[in-house]
Write a protein that holds these residues in place. Structure first.
Motif, PDB file in Angstrom:
ATOM      1  N   SER A  52       0.429  -1.189  -0.146  1.00  0.00           N
ATOM      2  CA  SER A  52      -0.290  -0.069  -0.090  1.00  0.00           C
ATOM      3  C   SER A  52       0.846   1.156   0.235  1.00  0.00           C
ATOM      4  O   SER A  52      -0.040   2.167  -0.144  1.00  0.00           O
ATOM      5  CB  SER A  52      -0.886   0.075   1.196  1.00  0.00           C
ATOM      6  OG  SER A  52      -1.695  -0.755   1.389  1.00  0.00           O
ATOM      7  N   VAL A  53       1.987   1.269   0.951  1.00  0.00           N
ATOM      8  CA  VAL A  53       2.758   2.488   0.732  1.00  0.00           C
ATOM      9  C   VAL A  53       3.636   2.687  -0.883  1.00  0.00           C
ATOM     10  O   VAL A  53       3.154   1.400  -1.713  1.00  0.00           O
ATOM     11  CB  VAL A  53       3.980   2.188   1.244  1.00  0.00           C
ATOM     12  CG1 VAL A  53       2.936   2.124   2.546  1.00  0.00           C
ATOM     13  CG2 VAL A  53       4.680   0.987   1.247  1.00  0.00           C
ATOM     14  N   ALA A  54       3.770   4.005  -0.778  1.00  0.00           N
ATOM     15  CA  ALA A  54       4.345   4.718  -2.251  1.00  0.00           C
ATOM     16  C   ALA A  54       5.597   3.842  -2.841  1.00  0.00           C
ATOM     17  O   ALA A  54       6.497   3.555  -2.407  1.00  0.00           O
ATOM     18  CB  ALA A  54       4.597   6.208  -2.037  1.00  0.00           C
ATOM     19  N   PHE A  96       1.389   7.851   4.892  1.00  0.00           N
ATOM     20  CA  PHE A  96       0.898   7.756   3.645  1.00  0.00           C
ATOM     21  C   PHE A  96       0.132   8.941   4.001  1.00  0.00           C
ATOM     22  O   PHE A  96      -1.065   9.644   2.987  1.00  0.00           O
ATOM     23  CB  PHE A  96      -0.391   6.591   3.868  1.00  0.00           C
ATOM     24  CG  PHE A  96      -0.218   5.720   4.565  1.00  0.00           C
ATOM     25  CD1 PHE A  96      -0.483   4.616   2.319  1.00  0.00           C
ATOM     26  CD2 PHE A  96      -0.131   5.104   5.109  1.00  0.00           C
ATOM     27  CE1 PHE A  96      -0.015   3.175   2.542  1.00  0.00           C
ATOM     28  CE2 PHE A  96      -0.592   3.476   5.875  1.00  0.00           C
ATOM     29  CZ  PHE A  96       0.205   2.864   4.140  1.00  0.00           C
ATOM     30  N   ASP A  98       0.604  11.077   1.313  1.00  0.00           N
ATOM     31  CA  ASP A  98       0.706  12.137  -0.353  1.00  0.00           C
ATOM     32  C   ASP A  98       0.561  10.714  -0.626  1.00  0.00           C
ATOM     33  O   ASP A  98       0.256  10.926  -1.746  1.00  0.00           O
ATOM     34  CB  ASP A  98       2.038  12.215  -0.476  1.00  0.00           C
ATOM     35  CG  ASP A  98       2.515  14.109   0.328  1.00  0.00           C
ATOM     36  OD1 ASP A  98       1.833  14.546   0.204  1.00  0.00           O
ATOM     37  OD2 ASP A  98       3.762  13.809   0.064  1.00  0.00           O
ATOM     38  N   ASN A  99      -0.619   9.848  -0.528  1.00  0.00           N
ATOM     39  CA  ASN A  99      -0.906   8.600  -0.958  1.00  0.00           C
ATOM     40  C   ASN A  99      -2.113   7.851  -0.293  1.00  0.00           C
ATOM     41  O   ASN A  99      -2.468   7.303   0.503  1.00  0.00           O
ATOM     42  CB  ASN A  99      -0.029   7.062  -0.693  1.00  0.00           C
ATOM     43  CG  ASN A  99       0.101   6.383  -1.247  1.00  0.00           C
ATOM     44  OD1 ASN A  99      -1.473   6.497  -2.047  1.00  0.00           O
ATOM     45  ND2 ASN A  99       0.856   5.190  -0.896  1.00  0.00           N
ATOM     46  N   TYR A 101      -4.502   7.365  -2.008  1.00  0.00           N
ATOM     47  CA  TYR A 101      -4.982   5.826  -1.511  1.00  0.00           C
ATOM     48  C   TYR A 101      -4.531   4.777  -1.442  1.00  0.00           C
ATOM     49  O   TYR A 101      -5.271   3.648  -1.428  1.00  0.00           O
ATOM     50  CB  TYR A 101      -4.725   5.390  -3.510  1.00  0.00           C
ATOM     51  CG  TYR A 101      -5.387   6.480  -4.522  1.00  0.00           C
ATOM     52  CD1 TYR A 101      -7.318   6.787  -4.434  1.00  0.00           C
ATOM     53  CD2 TYR A 101      -5.129   7.704  -5.132  1.00  0.00           C
ATOM     54  CE1 TYR A 101      -7.899   7.455  -5.256  1.00  0.00           C
ATOM     55  CE2 TYR A 101      -6.130   8.732  -5.654  1.00  0.00           C
ATOM     56  CZ  TYR A 101      -7.404   8.160  -5.490  1.00  0.00           C
ATOM     57  OH  TYR A 101      -8.026   9.530  -5.904  1.00  0.00           O
ATOM     58  N   GLY A 102      -2.835   4.239  -1.197  1.00  0.00           N
ATOM     59  CA  GLY A 102      -2.428   3.837  -0.493  1.00  0.00           C
ATOM     60  C   GLY A 102      -3.453   3.413   1.027  1.00  0.00           C
ATOM     61  O   GLY A 102      -3.358   2.615   1.533  1.00  0.00           O
ATOM     62  N   TRP A 103      -3.543   4.601   1.874  1.00  0.00           N
ATOM     63  CA  TRP A 103      -4.061   4.700   2.718  1.00  0.00           C
ATOM     64  C   TRP A 103      -5.475   4.074   3.158  1.00  0.00           C
ATOM     65  O   TRP A 103      -5.853   3.177   3.677  1.00  0.00           O
ATOM     66  CB  TRP A 103      -4.288   5.861   3.502  1.00  0.00           C
ATOM     67  CG  TRP A 103      -5.071   5.973   5.069  1.00  0.00           C
ATOM     68  CD1 TRP A 103      -6.877   6.182   4.915  1.00  0.00           C
ATOM     69  CD2 TRP A 103      -5.112   5.447   5.894  1.00  0.00           C
ATOM     70  NE1 TRP A 103      -7.223   6.617   6.220  1.00  0.00           N
ATOM     71  CE2 TRP A 103      -5.730   6.078   7.051  1.00  0.00           C
ATOM     72  CE3 TRP A 103      -3.922   5.299   7.075  1.00  0.00           C
ATOM     73  CZ2 TRP A 103      -5.942   5.882   8.128  1.00  0.00           C
ATOM     74  CZ3 TRP A 103      -3.851   4.885   8.320  1.00  0.00           C
ATOM     75  CH2 TRP A 103      -4.854   5.286   9.043  1.00  0.00           C
TER      76      TRP A 103
END
Length: 125
Positions: A52-54, A96, A98-99, A101-103
Motif C-alpha cells: 500500500s505504501v508508495a 501515507f 501523500d498517498n 489511495y494507499g491509506w
C-alpha cells in the motif's frame, strides 16, 4: 478490555511490520525503492502495508517512517480506552501523507476486524 479483536488484529499487524523491517534489514542490500524490494524478494509479497505504501519510496525512508509510525503501538494497545486516533494518525501521516489511495488500501485490508481505522486518523488539511 473492550475492542479485544481489534487490538489483536493491530498487534498482529505490528508483528508483521516488525518482521518486514527485520527481513528488509537483512536482505535489502540490492533494493533502492519499495517497488524494487517487492520485485526482488518474494518473501515480502502480499504484505498489505508494503503493497500500500508508495512504491517509489526509498527503502531507508520506509524503514524510518514505519518505525516512527508504529513505535507507540505497544503501549497504545494496552491503554484503556483504546485511542483510535493515536494509533491511526502517525501511520497515516508517516506512511501515507501523500498517498490517500494507499491509506484506503491498507485500512481496507484490516476493515473486517478494525472498521474504525480508516476514519480514526486526523485528515491533513
Amino acid at each position: 478490555m473492550k475492542d479485544a479483536y481489534g487490538r489483536r488484529a493491530l498487534l498482529l499487524q505490528l508483528g508483521d511490520v516488525l518482521k518486514m523491517l527485520d527481513y528488509i534489514k537483512a536482505h535489502s542490500h540490492d533494493a533502492q525503492t519499495v517497488g524494487d524490494l517487492i520485485r526482488h524478494h518474494e518473501a515480502l509479497a502480499g504484505i498489505a502495508l508494503l503493497d500500500s505504501v508508495a512504491q517509489t519510496m526509498t527503502v531507508s525512508e520506509l524503514e524510518y517512517r514505519a518505525l516512527h509510525a508504529f513505535c507507540r503501538w505497544p503501549q497504545l494497545l494496552l491503554d484503556e480506552p483504546l485511542d483510535h486516533g493515536a494509533l491511526a494518525t502517525p501511520v497515516r501521516e508517516g506512511l501515507f501523507d501523500d498517498n490517500p489511495y494507499g491509506w484506503e488500501s491498507w485500512t481496507e485490508s484490516l476493515a473486517n476486524v478494525v472498521p474504525w481505522l480508516a476514519t480514526a486518523a486526523a485528515v491533513p488539511v
